[in-house]
Design an enzyme around this catalytic site. Sequence first.
Site, PDB file in Angstrom:
ATOM      1  N   TYR A 159     -11.526 -10.441 -24.953  1.00  0.00           N
ATOM      2  CA  TYR A 159     -10.385  -9.534 -24.929  1.00  0.00           C
ATOM      3  C   TYR A 159     -10.371  -8.708 -26.207  1.00  0.00           C
ATOM      4  O   TYR A 159     -10.951  -9.073 -27.223  1.00  0.00           O
ATOM      5  CB  TYR A 159      -9.057 -10.283 -24.740  1.00  0.00           C
ATOM      6  CG  TYR A 159      -8.588 -11.072 -25.941  1.00  0.00           C
ATOM      7  CD1 TYR A 159      -7.731 -10.498 -26.878  1.00  0.00           C
ATOM      8  CD2 TYR A 159      -8.993 -12.377 -26.144  1.00  0.00           C
ATOM      9  CE1 TYR A 159      -7.296 -11.216 -27.977  1.00  0.00           C
ATOM     10  CE2 TYR A 159      -8.568 -13.099 -27.228  1.00  0.00           C
ATOM     11  CZ  TYR A 159      -7.709 -12.516 -28.156  1.00  0.00           C
ATOM     12  OH  TYR A 159      -7.296 -13.223 -29.261  1.00  0.00           O
ATOM     13  N   CYS A 160      -9.728  -7.568 -26.111  1.00  0.00           N
ATOM     14  CA  CYS A 160      -9.488  -6.702 -27.265  1.00  0.00           C
ATOM     15  C   CYS A 160      -8.048  -6.214 -27.130  1.00  0.00           C
ATOM     16  O   CYS A 160      -7.254  -6.837 -26.430  1.00  0.00           O
ATOM     17  CB  CYS A 160     -10.487  -5.552 -27.307  1.00  0.00           C
ATOM     18  SG  CYS A 160     -10.410  -4.445 -25.889  1.00  0.00           S
ATOM     19  N   GLN A 161      -7.707  -5.132 -27.766  1.00  0.00           N
ATOM     20  CA  GLN A 161      -6.323  -4.666 -27.702  1.00  0.00           C
ATOM     21  C   GLN A 161      -5.964  -4.128 -26.323  1.00  0.00           C
ATOM     22  O   GLN A 161      -4.925  -4.443 -25.781  1.00  0.00           O
ATOM     23  CB  GLN A 161      -6.068  -3.605 -28.774  1.00  0.00           C
ATOM     24  CG  GLN A 161      -4.615  -3.284 -29.001  1.00  0.00           C
ATOM     25  CD  GLN A 161      -3.825  -4.464 -29.558  1.00  0.00           C
ATOM     26  OE1 GLN A 161      -4.348  -5.347 -30.209  1.00  0.00           O
ATOM     27  NE2 GLN A 161      -2.536  -4.480 -29.276  1.00  0.00           N
ATOM     28  N   GLY A 214      -8.807  -3.239 -23.724  1.00  0.00           N
ATOM     29  CA  GLY A 214      -9.831  -3.520 -22.721  1.00  0.00           C
ATOM     30  C   GLY A 214     -11.155  -2.802 -22.909  1.00  0.00           C
ATOM     31  O   GLY A 214     -12.182  -3.258 -22.421  1.00  0.00           O
ATOM     32  N   PHE A 254      -4.975  -7.630 -25.160  1.00  0.00           N
ATOM     33  CA  PHE A 254      -3.996  -8.416 -25.907  1.00  0.00           C
ATOM     34  C   PHE A 254      -2.594  -7.811 -25.835  1.00  0.00           C
ATOM     35  O   PHE A 254      -1.607  -8.534 -25.839  1.00  0.00           O
ATOM     36  CB  PHE A 254      -4.440  -8.547 -27.372  1.00  0.00           C
ATOM     37  CG  PHE A 254      -3.559  -9.422 -28.205  1.00  0.00           C
ATOM     38  CD1 PHE A 254      -3.536 -10.798 -27.996  1.00  0.00           C
ATOM     39  CD2 PHE A 254      -2.753  -8.890 -29.192  1.00  0.00           C
ATOM     40  CE1 PHE A 254      -2.721 -11.626 -28.764  1.00  0.00           C
ATOM     41  CE2 PHE A 254      -1.940  -9.706 -29.967  1.00  0.00           C
ATOM     42  CZ  PHE A 254      -1.922 -11.074 -29.752  1.00  0.00           C
TER      43      PHE A 254
END
Length: 123
Positions: free
Chosen positions: A84-86, A88, A113
């Site tokens: 995951y990142c902020q 996608g 996130f």
Amino acid sequence: MEFLVILIVVLAAFLIFRFFRQRMYLKTLTEDQFREGYRKAQLIDVREPQEFKRGHILGARNIPVTQMKQRLVEMRKDKPVYLYCQGGSRAARAAQLLHKKGYKDISVLKGGFKKWTGKIKQS
């Protein structure tokens, strides 16, 4: 004008091809689906360290996408990888890199996130 139309068609075809190719190896999971499996997987936050320190999913390791190539030895190919990142997009880039390096079971958190409502840890 004709050249511009051809360029747009070629670009659109490339993007469509890339989208469908990515769907062959990458699972995009809802938060509930992600929550069901991430404890049995390698949970990787691909954001930068300062973002990770501000808050991350409990149990996640921080391997920024910018360092992913150099840190592949920290990840196992025989276990699922949950990324995951902020939002996608960085997680999708990391997934593409992992796929090229032979990782098979790769999942990404839909919405990243910023959409996560579960437990988090802040440093």
